[in-house]
Enzyme design. Sequence first.
Site, short mmCIF file in Angstrom:
data_model
loop_
_atom_site.label_atom_id
_atom_site.label_comp_id
_atom_site.label_asym_id
_atom_site.label_seq_id
_atom_site.Cartn_x
_atom_site.Cartn_y
_atom_site.Cartn_z
N HIS A 108 0.82 -1.40 -0.19
CA HIS A 108 -0.12 0.01 0.28
C HIS A 108 1.08 1.09 0.42
CE1 HIS A 108 -3.24 2.79 1.73
NE2 HIS A 108 -3.91 2.12 0.99
N TYR A 109 0.46 2.53 -0.64
CA TYR A 109 1.30 3.04 -0.50
C TYR A 109 1.69 4.53 1.25
CZ TYR A 109 -2.47 6.82 -0.15
OH TYR A 109 -3.79 7.54 0.22
N ARG B 110 -3.11 17.90 -0.13
CA ARG B 110 -1.96 16.95 -0.55
C ARG B 110 -1.47 16.47 -2.35
NH1 ARG B 110 -2.83 13.86 3.85
NH2 ARG B 110 -4.62 12.23 2.56
N ASP C 73 -2.19 12.77 -7.07
CA ASP C 73 -1.90 12.20 -7.07
C ASP C 73 -1.48 10.95 -7.66
OD1 ASP C 73 -4.18 12.96 -5.50
OD2 ASP C 73 -4.56 11.74 -4.06
N TRP D 278 1.98 16.32 -4.17
CA TRP D 278 1.65 14.57 -4.70
C TRP D 278 2.82 15.35 -6.25
CZ3 TRP D 278 2.82 11.46 -1.36
CH2 TRP D 278 1.63 11.05 -0.51
N ASP E 33 -10.30 2.31 -11.01
CA ASP E 33 -11.53 2.20 -12.19
C ASP E 33 -12.54 2.36 -11.78
OD1 ASP E 33 -9.69 0.12 -14.06
OD2 ASP E 33 -10.76 -1.78 -12.71
#
Length: 367
Positions: free
Chosen positions: A36-37, A209, A139, A213, A130
């Site tokens: 996960h990021y 944020r 992002d 990014w 999706d």
Amino acid sequence: MTDVYAKSPMEWARAACDSIMSTYTPMELPPAGRWHYHQGVFLCGMEMLWEAEKDDRYDAYIQAYVDGLIDENGNLFFARDELDAVQAGLLLFRLEAKTGRSKYRIAADKLRNLLNTLNLTSEGGYWHKDKYAYNMWLDGLYMAGVFSLKYANAYGDLALRDNVLHQEELMRKYMKDDATGLLYHAWDESRKMPWANAETGCSPEFWGRSLGWYGLAVAQFLDELPADEPGREALVDSLREFVHALIRYQDAESGLWYQVVDKGDQPDNWLETSCTSLFVYTIAKAIKHGVVGGECAEAAVKGYEGLIRTLEFDEQERVILPLICIGTSAGDYENYVTRPTSENDLHGVGAFVMACVEVESLVKQTV
């Protein structure tokens, strides 16, 4: 009040990493047991600290996370319908070079091949997920772009460079606001999202944020692209304009930036630490690349000092970074300013560590 000069930026980076390491084993990093990021951003910050100081505790912690999720055959459990799944792949390249183990290359190949399966806008822009059809989000430029360039450099897949430059160009084309120099969080080609402007398709606000990014991505693209790469100069120009735009919206008193960047005059808007960290990193990196001059250093240092003043500490004197917006989708003004805040959210701490490592040299010059 915290003395911002009690520790150097690198010492604060160590303190933040050590606080998280003493709280979580690598596989407990939240959300636990996932590729996960959130974990990826934190561990990328830790990797920058390791590269600066070569403390092997950090190297071992990063590898333990990766090895906990990738087996000896390179099998990797990850979400296959979103750009966010790619970001933690940034950790693979150094591990493969260090160990020579094929599993890291196999996992990197899986993530690279995910890009071939993603849905696209009519001009080839990646859908962010999706479930957000025809949406591009700022992002995504970081979540997949830096990985793509590192993969291109490591394994000779040079077509990825053109693709990354194309993604950034589409974002500037459709999401940049010429009046402010900022970029909207998201763009919906189909104009079907409730937040989409009927004429432009853009979401209505400049979310901190997401801008962070974007800046992080473009700044790191310059690390990965050759000096003679076509399109590099456009990136340099874009980053220069972006940095000057950010500085115009820095809060003069605190040095921080607001959750909705251009609306600091609104009483329900609030100062946010993860975007501030990403902006400090971006400005410092732009200075290092020669994209902007030393006149921008004051803003980076002021932002860093503002971050240090926000820090809190638990009963064990572990660092707590507050005022981090939790994960957030695109939306209207109310959507952003009513989002809950968290403490030590990993993408906030990771961004803070990145900022500290990158601003170190600038702070030394001003002390």
